[in-house]
Motif scaffolding. Structure first.
Motif, PDB file in Angstrom:
ATOM      1  N   PRO A 160       0.818  -1.224   0.000  1.00  0.00           N
ATOM      2  CA  PRO A 160       0.000   0.000   0.000  1.00  0.00           C
ATOM      3  C   PRO A 160       0.845   1.264   0.000  1.00  0.00           C
ATOM      4  O   PRO A 160       0.630   2.162   0.789  1.00  0.00           O
ATOM      5  N   ILE A 161       1.770   1.341  -0.927  1.00  0.00           N
ATOM      6  CA  ILE A 161       2.690   2.477  -0.967  1.00  0.00           C
ATOM      7  C   ILE A 161       2.237   3.529  -1.971  1.00  0.00           C
ATOM      8  O   ILE A 161       2.613   4.662  -1.897  1.00  0.00           O
ATOM      9  N   GLY A 162       1.433   3.169  -2.896  1.00  0.00           N
ATOM     10  CA  GLY A 162       1.034   4.139  -3.905  1.00  0.00           C
ATOM     11  C   GLY A 162       0.019   3.549  -4.851  1.00  0.00           C
ATOM     12  O   GLY A 162      -0.960   2.949  -4.419  1.00  0.00           O
ATOM     13  N   ASP A 163       0.285   3.692  -6.136  1.00  0.00           N
ATOM     14  CA  ASP A 163      -0.640   3.251  -7.168  1.00  0.00           C
ATOM     15  C   ASP A 163      -0.049   2.096  -7.957  1.00  0.00           C
ATOM     16  O   ASP A 163       1.162   1.924  -8.019  1.00  0.00           O
ATOM     17  N   VAL A 164      -0.927   1.334  -8.575  1.00  0.00           N
ATOM     18  CA  VAL A 164      -0.536   0.350  -9.575  1.00  0.00           C
ATOM     19  C   VAL A 164      -1.304   0.703 -10.839  1.00  0.00           C
ATOM     20  O   VAL A 164      -2.340   1.363 -10.794  1.00  0.00           O
ATOM     21  N   THR A 165      -0.779   0.288 -11.975  1.00  0.00           N
ATOM     22  CA  THR A 165      -1.468   0.517 -13.242  1.00  0.00           C
ATOM     23  C   THR A 165      -2.119  -0.793 -13.655  1.00  0.00           C
ATOM     24  O   THR A 165      -1.450  -1.817 -13.748  1.00  0.00           O
ATOM     25  N   VAL A 166      -3.431  -0.735 -13.871  1.00  0.00           N
ATOM     26  CA  VAL A 166      -4.213  -1.932 -14.190  1.00  0.00           C
ATOM     27  C   VAL A 166      -4.817  -1.764 -15.574  1.00  0.00           C
ATOM     28  O   VAL A 166      -5.320  -0.694 -15.924  1.00  0.00           O
ATOM     29  N   GLY A 167      -4.766  -2.831 -16.349  1.00  0.00           N
ATOM     30  CA  GLY A 167      -5.389  -2.831 -17.665  1.00  0.00           C
ATOM     31  C   GLY A 167      -5.809  -4.232 -18.043  1.00  0.00           C
ATOM     32  O   GLY A 167      -5.161  -5.209 -17.668  1.00  0.00           O
ATOM     33  N   CYS A 168      -6.914  -4.354 -18.758  1.00  0.00           N
ATOM     34  CA  CYS A 168      -7.398  -5.649 -19.223  1.00  0.00           C
ATOM     35  C   CYS A 168      -7.741  -5.547 -20.707  1.00  0.00           C
ATOM     36  O   CYS A 168      -8.232  -4.511 -21.171  1.00  0.00           O
ATOM     37  N   LYS A 169      -7.463  -6.638 -21.405  1.00  0.00           N
ATOM     38  CA  LYS A 169      -7.758  -6.708 -22.835  1.00  0.00           C
ATOM     39  C   LYS A 169      -8.641  -7.917 -23.104  1.00  0.00           C
ATOM     40  O   LYS A 169      -8.649  -8.882 -22.350  1.00  0.00           O
ATOM     41  N   ASP A 170      -9.348  -7.846 -24.202  1.00  0.00           N
ATOM     42  CA  ASP A 170     -10.212  -8.922 -24.673  1.00  0.00           C
ATOM     43  C   ASP A 170      -9.632  -9.393 -26.004  1.00  0.00           C
ATOM     44  O   ASP A 170     -10.089  -8.974 -27.064  1.00  0.00           O
ATOM     45  N   PRO A 171      -8.599 -10.246 -25.976  1.00  0.00           N
ATOM     46  CA  PRO A 171      -7.889 -10.587 -27.211  1.00  0.00           C
ATOM     47  C   PRO A 171      -8.763 -11.256 -28.270  1.00  0.00           C
ATOM     48  O   PRO A 171      -8.506 -11.099 -29.455  1.00  0.00           O
ATOM     49  N   ASP A 172      -9.793 -11.963 -27.849  1.00  0.00           N
ATOM     50  CA  ASP A 172     -10.661 -12.639 -28.822  1.00  0.00           C
ATOM     51  C   ASP A 172     -11.853 -11.784 -29.241  1.00  0.00           C
ATOM     52  O   ASP A 172     -12.669 -12.210 -30.053  1.00  0.00           O
ATOM     53  N   SER A 173     -11.984 -10.593 -28.676  1.00  0.00           N
ATOM     54  CA  SER A 173     -13.078  -9.648 -28.971  1.00  0.00           C
ATOM     55  C   SER A 173     -14.464 -10.258 -28.756  1.00  0.00           C
ATOM     56  O   SER A 173     -15.425  -9.838 -29.389  1.00  0.00           O
ATOM     57  N   LYS A 174     -14.574 -11.207 -27.868  1.00  0.00           N
ATOM     58  CA  LYS A 174     -15.878 -11.811 -27.565  1.00  0.00           C
ATOM     59  C   LYS A 174     -16.752 -10.854 -26.760  1.00  0.00           C
ATOM     60  O   LYS A 174     -17.945 -10.755 -26.992  1.00  0.00           O
ATOM     61  N   ILE A 175     -16.150 -10.150 -25.832  1.00  0.00           N
ATOM     62  CA  ILE A 175     -16.911  -9.263 -24.964  1.00  0.00           C
ATOM     63  C   ILE A 175     -17.328  -8.005 -25.707  1.00  0.00           C
ATOM     64  O   ILE A 175     -18.484  -7.597 -25.666  1.00  0.00           O
ATOM     65  N   ALA A 176     -16.383  -7.385 -26.399  1.00  0.00           N
ATOM     66  CA  ALA A 176     -16.669  -6.133 -27.111  1.00  0.00           C
ATOM     67  C   ALA A 176     -17.760  -6.328 -28.163  1.00  0.00           C
ATOM     68  O   ALA A 176     -18.552  -5.422 -28.406  1.00  0.00           O
TER      69      ALA A 176
END
Length: 167
Positions: free
Chosen positions: A129-145
């Protein structure tokens, strides 16, 4: 101190809400968070959950900085209506020193209702708990989008109670 993990996400939500209300999200964001400015330009979902404690919302394919509260494990949650397609998400969590955090998953997905919408935990991680983390998620198969307009995930703290010291 244990309740700080409720305050920090609430402040982030309030700050993001204030940024999206302005005419130019770019003026309210730093140059390092350029990808988060496009969230303000998208049309908000009518059942958007912005109450305190709802975590940080991140559009698929984008990254955002997420504050890490003390005494918490972080959950990456997806809408439950994504079903099995959520298993195809590829997420990364990077701390401020550039180190990748380990993501954990289980076959049993915990589901929680927030403002009438069900969200399931896809990944879990812990970080100092020192600061921030960078979070990202991708949908490589484009099923969700393909099936869901404006797909977003949430990064939410889950309280962890410290074990009392042995006497």
């Amino acid at each position: 101190m244990k309740r700080i993990w409720l305050v920090v996400p609430a402040l982030v939500v309030v700050a993001l809400a204030g940024c999206s209300a302005g005419k130019s999200a770019n003026n309210a964001t730093s140059s390092g968070a350029a990808s988060s400015s496009s969230d303000a330009a998208t049309t908000p979902d009518p059942d958007t959950d912005t109450a305190a404690g709802d975590g940080v919302r991140i559009a698929l394919g984008e990254t955002k900085k997420v504050p890490i509260p003390a005494d918490a494990v972080m959950d990456i949650r997806a809408p439950a209506d994504w079903g099995q397609a959520a298993n195809g998400l590829r997420c990364t969590v990077v701390d401020s020193s550039g180190r990748n955090e380990d993501l954990r998953s289980s076959d049993v997905k915990k589901t929680e209702s927030v403002n009438g919408k069900d969200w399931m935990t896809v990944w879990t991680f812990s970080s100092a708990p020192i600061g921030d983390v960078t979070v990202g998620c991708k949908d490589p198969d484009s099923k969700i989008a393909a099936a869901h307009p404006s797909p977003v995930i949430r990064v939410v703290p889950r309280g962890v109670f410290p074990v009392p010291a042995a006497r």
